[in-house]
Each structure stands twice: as structure tokens, then as C-alpha cells.
Design a protein around this motif. Structure first.
Motif, short mmCIF file in Angstrom:
data_model
loop_
_atom_site.label_atom_id
_atom_site.label_comp_id
_atom_site.label_asym_id
_atom_site.label_seq_id
_atom_site.Cartn_x
_atom_site.Cartn_y
_atom_site.Cartn_z
N PHE A 15 0.97 -1.68 0.10
CA PHE A 15 -0.08 -0.01 -0.08
C PHE A 15 0.89 1.21 0.52
N ARG A 16 2.06 0.89 0.31
CA ARG A 16 2.92 2.01 -0.08
C ARG A 16 2.67 2.71 -1.31
N PRO A 17 2.75 3.82 -1.95
CA PRO A 17 2.78 4.58 -3.30
C PRO A 17 3.81 4.08 -3.49
N ASN A 18 4.31 3.50 -5.60
CA ASN A 18 5.09 3.46 -5.48
C ASN A 18 6.04 5.12 -6.59
N THR A 19 7.15 4.62 -6.55
CA THR A 19 8.40 6.43 -6.34
C THR A 19 9.14 5.56 -7.86
N THR A 20 8.76 4.48 -8.63
CA THR A 20 9.65 4.10 -9.65
C THR A 20 8.89 4.28 -11.11
N PRO A 21 9.69 5.33 -11.87
CA PRO A 21 9.41 5.63 -12.72
C PRO A 21 8.63 4.55 -13.88
N LYS A 22 7.18 4.61 -14.80
CA LYS A 22 6.50 3.75 -15.06
C LYS A 22 7.48 2.70 -16.09
N LYS A 23 7.59 1.39 -16.30
CA LYS A 23 7.87 0.32 -16.96
C LYS A 23 7.69 1.06 -18.91
N PRO A 24 8.12 0.59 -19.38
CA PRO A 24 7.82 0.60 -20.88
C PRO A 24 6.72 -0.50 -20.88
N MET A 25 7.01 -1.48 -20.43
CA MET A 25 6.74 -2.32 -20.34
C MET A 25 4.54 -2.70 -19.77
N ARG A 26 4.53 -2.29 -19.33
CA ARG A 26 3.41 -1.20 -18.73
C ARG A 26 2.71 -0.94 -19.95
N THR A 27 2.95 0.48 -20.67
CA THR A 27 2.80 0.32 -21.19
C THR A 27 2.26 0.04 -22.45
N ALA A 28 3.41 -0.47 -22.59
CA ALA A 28 3.48 -1.63 -24.06
C ALA A 28 2.08 -2.29 -23.92
N LEU A 29 2.00 -2.93 -22.95
CA LEU A 29 0.93 -3.96 -22.67
C LEU A 29 -0.76 -3.30 -22.81
N PHE A 30 -0.55 -2.22 -22.94
CA PHE A 30 -1.41 -1.10 -22.77
C PHE A 30 -2.04 -0.67 -24.14
N LEU A 31 -1.14 -0.54 -25.11
CA LEU A 31 -0.80 0.06 -26.28
C LEU A 31 -2.09 -1.56 -27.18
N LEU A 32 -1.35 -2.99 -26.07
CA LEU A 32 -1.42 -4.05 -27.53
C LEU A 32 -3.61 -4.43 -27.30
N ALA A 33 -3.38 -4.30 -25.59
CA ALA A 33 -4.70 -4.45 -25.46
C ALA A 33 -5.97 -3.41 -25.69
N GLY A 34 -5.59 -2.00 -26.07
CA GLY A 34 -6.02 -1.05 -26.66
C GLY A 34 -6.13 -1.80 -28.39
N PHE A 35 -5.04 -1.99 -29.23
CA PHE A 35 -5.15 -2.82 -29.98
C PHE A 35 -6.39 -3.75 -30.56
N LEU A 36 -6.04 -4.30 -29.21
CA LEU A 36 -6.48 -5.83 -29.51
C LEU A 36 -8.35 -5.71 -29.39
N LEU A 37 -8.55 -4.30 -28.64
CA LEU A 37 -9.98 -3.82 -28.05
C LEU A 37 -10.19 -3.75 -29.19
N LEU A 38 -9.56 -2.86 -29.73
CA LEU A 38 -10.43 -2.24 -31.66
C LEU A 38 -10.39 -3.40 -31.81
N ALA A 39 -9.92 -4.44 -32.45
CA ALA A 39 -9.87 -5.72 -33.18
C ALA A 39 -11.20 -6.05 -33.11
#
Length: 112
Positions: A15-39
Motif C-alpha cells: 500500500f506504499r506509493p510506488n515511486t519508481t518510474p513507469k515501466k515501458p512494458m506496462r505501457t506496451a501492454l496497454f497499447l496492445l490491449a487497446g489494439f486488441l480491443l479495437l480489433a
């Protein structure tokens, strides 16, 4: 006793706030999810297009609205749960929402 201390420490860390920068893999997975949802939306639109000629238009609109809600919820989680500022989250929101939404509009405009 040591097991309980470790469990309590793990619980507190969850429950401690995450202070590490966003990981590129998470962004890539969200983009993949967006394109799959579009399909998925476009496949459904093509299935209904024979009986409802405006199905592709409605599917495009529905996808853009649904994807905006998903990416806005992702931004809300990033700001309220992960501890990022809104200024840090806005570029991620624009990327995650913009790429699949732009692809949806271009596909509708050019191909459907």
C-alpha cells in the motif's frame, strides 16, 4: 514470529506509493490491449454490418468512448494510487488513448 513480521512488512509495502518510474512494458501492454480491443470492436462491426450499415461507425464511436474510459481510469490509478502527479500521467494518457483511437478513426475513414 519472524513470519508474521515479514507478512506485515509485505502488507505495508503493498500500500506504499510506488515511486519508481513507469515501466515501458506496462505501457506496451496497454497499447496492445487497446489494439486488441479495437480489433474485437471492428470484428463485431463487420458481423453486424450486413444488417446494420452504420455498425462500423457505431463500433468506432463505442471503441473510442470505451478506450477513453479505460485510459482515464489508468490515469486515475496512476495519480491516486501509484503516487504520480497528473503532469507525469498526461503524456502517458495521450499516448495510450491517442494511438489506438487514431488507428480506429483512420481505419474507419480509409477502409470501412
Amino acid at each position: 514470529m519472524h513470519g508474521r513480521v515479514l507478512i506485515a512488512a509485505g502488507y505495508a509495502a503493498a500500500f506504499r506509493p510506488n515511486t519508481t518510474p513507469k515501466k515501458p512494458m506496462r505501457t506496451a501492454l496497454f497499447l496492445l490491449a487497446g489494439f486488441l480491443l479495437l480489433a474485437a470492436f471492428l470484428v463485431l462491426a463487420r458481423l453486424f454490418a450486413q444488417h446494420y450499415p452504420s455498425a462500423t461507425t457505431w463500433a468506432t464511436i463505442a471503441f473510442v468512448l470505451a478506450w477513453f474510459l479505460v485510459t482515464a481510469a489508468n490515469m486515475w490509478v496512476g495519480v491516486n494510487r501509484a503516487g504520480y502527479s497528473a503532469a507525469e500521467e498526461v503524456p502517458i494518457l495521450l499516448l495510450l488513448f491517442g494511438a489506438p483511437a487514431l488507428a480506429a478513426v483512420v481505419l474507419k475513414w480509409r477502409l470501412l
